[in-house]
Design a protein around this motif. Structure first.
Motif, PDB file in Angstrom:
ATOM      1  N   GLY A 144       0.811  -1.201   0.000  1.00 24.92           N
ATOM      2  CA  GLY A 144       0.000   0.000   0.000  1.00 24.92           C
ATOM      3  C   GLY A 144       0.850   1.259   0.000  1.00 24.92           C
ATOM      4  N   ILE A 145       0.240   2.339  -0.461  1.00 27.19           N
ATOM      5  CA  ILE A 145       0.888   3.648  -0.417  1.00 27.19           C
ATOM      6  C   ILE A 145       0.271   4.427   0.738  1.00 27.19           C
ATOM      7  CG2 ILE A 145       1.371   5.789  -1.669  1.00 27.19           C
ATOM      8  CD1 ILE A 145       1.021   4.210  -4.277  1.00 27.19           C
ATOM      9  N   CYS A 146       1.109   4.796   1.693  1.00 22.36           N
ATOM     10  CA  CYS A 146       0.667   5.482   2.901  1.00 22.36           C
ATOM     11  C   CYS A 146       0.807   6.996   2.723  1.00 22.36           C
ATOM     12  CB  CYS A 146       1.532   5.006   4.066  1.00 22.36           C
ATOM     13  SG  CYS A 146       1.179   5.773   5.654  1.00 22.36           S
ATOM     14  N   ALA A 147       0.066   7.757   3.520  1.00 23.85           N
ATOM     15  CA  ALA A 147       0.221   9.212   3.511  1.00 23.85           C
ATOM     16  C   ALA A 147       1.654   9.596   3.839  1.00 23.85           C
ATOM     17  CB  ALA A 147      -0.741   9.846   4.509  1.00 23.85           C
ATOM     18  N   SER A 148       2.311   8.814   4.694  1.00 26.07           N
ATOM     19  CA  SER A 148       3.705   9.117   5.015  1.00 26.07           C
ATOM     20  C   SER A 148       4.614   8.899   3.810  1.00 26.07           C
ATOM     21  CB  SER A 148       4.176   8.279   6.202  1.00 26.07           C
ATOM     22  OG  SER A 148       4.137   6.906   5.908  1.00 26.07           O
ATOM     23  N   ARG A 181      -2.327  12.051  24.179  1.00 28.02           N
ATOM     24  CA  ARG A 181      -1.607  10.799  23.954  1.00 28.02           C
ATOM     25  C   ARG A 181      -1.203  10.679  22.486  1.00 28.02           C
ATOM     26  NH1 ARG A 181      -5.448   6.523  27.371  1.00 28.02           N
ATOM     27  NH2 ARG A 181      -5.518   7.778  29.291  1.00 28.02           N
ATOM     28  N   GLY A 182       0.014  10.265  22.265  1.00 27.70           N
ATOM     29  CA  GLY A 182       0.437   9.947  20.912  1.00 27.70           C
ATOM     30  C   GLY A 182       0.102   8.508  20.572  1.00 27.70           C
ATOM     31  N   ALA A 183       0.126   8.196  19.274  1.00 23.26           N
ATOM     32  CA  ALA A 183      -0.057   6.812  18.823  1.00 23.26           C
ATOM     33  C   ALA A 183       0.886   6.585  17.651  1.00 23.26           C
ATOM     34  CB  ALA A 183      -1.502   6.550  18.423  1.00 23.26           C
ATOM     35  N   HIS A 184       1.753   5.594  17.776  1.00 27.73           N
ATOM     36  CA  HIS A 184       2.788   5.345  16.777  1.00 27.73           C
ATOM     37  C   HIS A 184       2.852   3.854  16.465  1.00 27.73           C
ATOM     38  CE1 HIS A 184       6.468   5.796  14.544  1.00 27.73           C
ATOM     39  NE2 HIS A 184       7.165   5.064  15.387  1.00 27.73           N
ATOM     40  N   LEU A 185       2.725   3.536  15.191  1.00 25.34           N
ATOM     41  CA  LEU A 185       2.800   2.152  14.708  1.00 25.34           C
ATOM     42  C   LEU A 185       1.700   1.278  15.314  1.00 25.34           C
ATOM     43  CD1 LEU A 185       6.683   1.584  14.583  1.00 25.34           C
ATOM     44  CD2 LEU A 185       5.190   2.764  12.951  1.00 25.34           C
ATOM     45  N   GLY A 186       1.897  -0.042  15.259  1.00 28.59           N
ATOM     46  CA  GLY A 186       0.846  -0.965  15.705  1.00 28.59           C
ATOM     47  C   GLY A 186       1.367  -2.063  16.589  1.00 28.59           C
ATOM     48  N   PRO A 187       2.059  -1.722  17.691  1.00 32.84           N
ATOM     49  CA  PRO A 187       2.692  -2.756  18.517  1.00 32.84           C
ATOM     50  C   PRO A 187       1.696  -3.726  19.119  1.00 32.84           C
ATOM     51  CG  PRO A 187       2.560  -0.668  19.703  1.00 32.84           C
ATOM     52  CD  PRO A 187       2.174  -0.375  18.281  1.00 32.84           C
ATOM     53  N   TYR A 188       2.031  -4.999  19.020  1.00 36.51           N
ATOM     54  CA  TYR A 188       1.241  -6.083  19.588  1.00 36.51           C
ATOM     55  C   TYR A 188      -0.168  -6.164  18.997  1.00 36.51           C
ATOM     56  CZ  TYR A 188       5.027  -5.906  23.003  1.00 36.51           C
ATOM     57  OH  TYR A 188       6.272  -5.891  23.597  1.00 36.51           O
ATOM     58  N   CYS A 189      -0.407  -5.480  17.910  1.00 36.31           N
ATOM     59  CA  CYS A 189      -1.748  -5.413  17.325  1.00 36.31           C
ATOM     60  C   CYS A 189      -1.893  -6.220  16.035  1.00 36.31           C
ATOM     61  CB  CYS A 189      -2.147  -3.954  17.051  1.00 36.31           C
ATOM     62  SG  CYS A 189      -2.370  -2.973  18.556  1.00 36.31           S
ATOM     63  N   TYR A 190      -0.798  -6.712  15.477  1.00 43.29           N
ATOM     64  CA  TYR A 190      -0.910  -7.454  14.219  1.00 43.29           C
ATOM     65  C   TYR A 190      -1.743  -8.730  14.364  1.00 43.29           C
ATOM     66  CZ  TYR A 190       2.288  -4.436  11.636  1.00 43.29           C
ATOM     67  OH  TYR A 190       2.856  -3.368  11.000  1.00 43.29           O
ATOM     68  N   GLU A 239      -3.310  11.709  19.244  1.00 42.63           N
ATOM     69  CA  GLU A 239      -2.713  12.231  18.008  1.00 42.63           C
ATOM     70  C   GLU A 239      -2.019  11.111  17.252  1.00 42.63           C
ATOM     71  OE1 GLU A 239      -2.111  13.865  14.994  1.00 42.63           O
ATOM     72  OE2 GLU A 239      -2.793  15.379  16.432  1.00 42.63           O
ATOM     73  N   PHE A 240      -2.482  10.870  16.018  1.00 42.13           N
ATOM     74  CA  PHE A 240      -1.893   9.824  15.187  1.00 42.13           C
ATOM     75  C   PHE A 240      -1.154  10.370  13.976  1.00 42.13           C
ATOM     76  CE2 PHE A 240      -2.106   7.097  11.454  1.00 42.13           C
ATOM     77  CZ  PHE A 240      -1.405   5.986  11.904  1.00 42.13           C
ATOM     78  N   SER A 241      -1.608  11.468  13.423  1.00 44.41           N
ATOM     79  CA  SER A 241      -1.195  11.905  12.093  1.00 44.41           C
ATOM     80  C   SER A 241       0.306  12.150  11.944  1.00 44.41           C
ATOM     81  CB  SER A 241      -1.915  13.200  11.715  1.00 44.41           C
ATOM     82  OG  SER A 241      -3.278  12.987  11.513  1.00 44.41           O
ATOM     83  N   THR A 279      -6.240  13.534  10.567  1.00 43.26           N
ATOM     84  CA  THR A 279      -6.391  14.303   9.324  1.00 43.26           C
ATOM     85  C   THR A 279      -5.050  14.598   8.670  1.00 43.26           C
ATOM     86  OG1 THR A 279      -6.243  16.490  10.369  1.00 43.26           O
ATOM     87  CG2 THR A 279      -8.424  15.452  10.294  1.00 43.26           C
ATOM     88  N   GLY A 280      -4.016  14.803   9.489  1.00 44.69           N
ATOM     89  CA  GLY A 280      -2.712  15.168   8.956  1.00 44.69           C
ATOM     90  C   GLY A 280      -2.594  16.636   8.602  1.00 44.69           C
ATOM     91  N   VAL A 281      -3.580  17.430   8.967  1.00 42.25           N
ATOM     92  CA  VAL A 281      -3.528  18.870   8.698  1.00 42.25           C
ATOM     93  C   VAL A 281      -3.702  19.626  10.018  1.00 42.25           C
ATOM     94  CG1 VAL A 281      -4.385  18.644   6.338  1.00 42.25           C
ATOM     95  CG2 VAL A 281      -6.014  19.006   8.195  1.00 42.25           C
TER      96      VAL A 281
END
Length: 365
Positions: free
Chosen positions: A42-46, A305-314, A281-283, A260-262
């Motif tokens: 996939g192509i991510c916004a990042s 709270r920040g949210a980064h990646l998907g630890p232990y969630c796969y 905050e994820f963006s 949203t990333g904006v």
């Protein structure tokens, strides 16, 4: 075990706005390593923001570049085991032909965070698709997974499109979990892009009192309703604050998830959330975002709270997809061969698509 490919096609990042489709040597699996044949990426916004030259990727003002080119792009991949290095079958618990995914992070296994189980915040922080050689990505026909990759098996009967969203879905699950949603909460998800729509599906499973999705694109809001949103808001046409106040007796939402990333997504959230609320905050932002921090402290005492990646969630993501509780239908909108990566990136960076996949032609051979 050896596979027969020698050369392969790959989308290689050389710098901002300098990505190229190239023929490069196929990777080889060393001890405890895998080579996988890519099913889709996939192509991510990042990815789009990295391509455009965003400072968080390329540095500036005294900061070094985090990206280490030339590097094969792509971190939203899955594939099939094509080569097992010595000991890899036992190391990863996989066999030839298994369908697998590796988490985005390639943990160093030596830093404070890795040693205390918080591997997703690894101090070295190599992520597939951004650091050459140690973490070449999945926009290619084949890809090497080093011994310190975090690998999960995917059911062979899972639809390709579902398998392709396991990585972003894992991020969505982690983000929703960070919101600590309670049964009587009013939850607002800002942004109905791929991640926001996956978060909507996951948040609905938490059964909050009201689930609200905010976006500017009518088609995306309609899809959010299909995925369980009780209320959708187009802030260009409606007074979002008035709607949220009306749902909450004038207080504001309990949980606000920003995807949203904006910058407007942040300032909007600080307005919509109640005192003592939870702001997640994820963006990934393309530029600096400013806000009145006195709202966070003096006025509302928010839990940010920040949210980064998907630890232990796969494993959770794979299970939810396998049970049909979350779906890629309506989210994966377009697929392109690697040769059309430029068209794919342009579409992914617009509101004319939701999730765009690259599918290597090697799968058609």
């Amino acid at each position: 075990m050896q596979y027969s490919a020698v050369d392969m096609k790959a989308v290689v990042c050389h710098g901002p706005k300098d990505y190229r489709l190239q023929t490069i040597r196929c990777p080889q699996a060393g001890r405890n390593e895998l080579v996988i044949r890519i099913g889709a990426c996939g192509i991510c916004a990042s990815d789009c923001k990295c391509h455009s030259g965003a400072a968080m990727f390329w540095g500036g003002d005294g900061q070094d570049s985090w990206v280490k080119p030339p590097v094969v792009a792509g971190h939203e991949f899955f594939g099939y085991v094509a080569e097992l290095g010595e000991g890899a079958a036992e190391h990863f618990g996989v066999q030839q032909g298994d369908r697998v995914i590796a988490e985005q992070i390639v943990p160093c296994e030596a830093c404070l965070f890795c040693k205390t189980g918080k591997y997703w915040m690894c101090e070295v922080h190599n992520i597939f698709g951004f650091q050459r050689e140690v973490a070449d990505g999945g926009m290619a026909e084949y890809m090497r997974l080093p011994s310190n990759a975090v690998v999960h098996k995917i059911p062979m009967d899972m639809p390709l499109e579902d398998a392709a969203i396991i990585e972003p879905l894992s991020c969505a699950i982690h983000t929703v979990n960070r919101g600590d949603i309670q049964l009587d909460d009013v939850v607002v998800i800002a942004g109905a892009g791929p991640l926001g729509l996956m978060m909507t599906q996951v948040a609905k499973l938490k059964t909050p009192r009201k689930l609200v999705v905010v976006d500017l694109v009518p088609e995306r809001l309609a899809l959010a309703r299909e995925f369980g949103a009780d209320v959708v808001i187009d802030p260009a046409r409606e007074d979002a604050l008035a709607v949220i106040k009306g749902l909450t007796g004038g207080y504001g939402c309990d949980v606000y998830i920003e995807t949203t990333g904006v910058p407007a997504g942040v300032t909007q959230g600080l307005q919509l959330i109640r005192r003592l609320g939870r702001f997640v905050e994820f963006s990934v932002f393309g530029k600096e975002t400013s806000a009145d921090w006195s709202i966070i402290g003096d006025r509302k005492e928010l839990d940010v709270r920040g949210a980064h990646l998907g630890p232990y969630c796969y494993p959770v993501a794979i299970d939810l997809l396998a049970r049909g509780l979350v779906t890629s239908k309506g989210i994966v909108t377009h697929s392109f061969p690697l040769e059309k990566w430029e068209e794919a990136f342009a579409l992914a960076n617009s509101v004319a698509s939701i999730k765009v996949l690259l599918k290597p032609a090697v799968n058609d051979r």
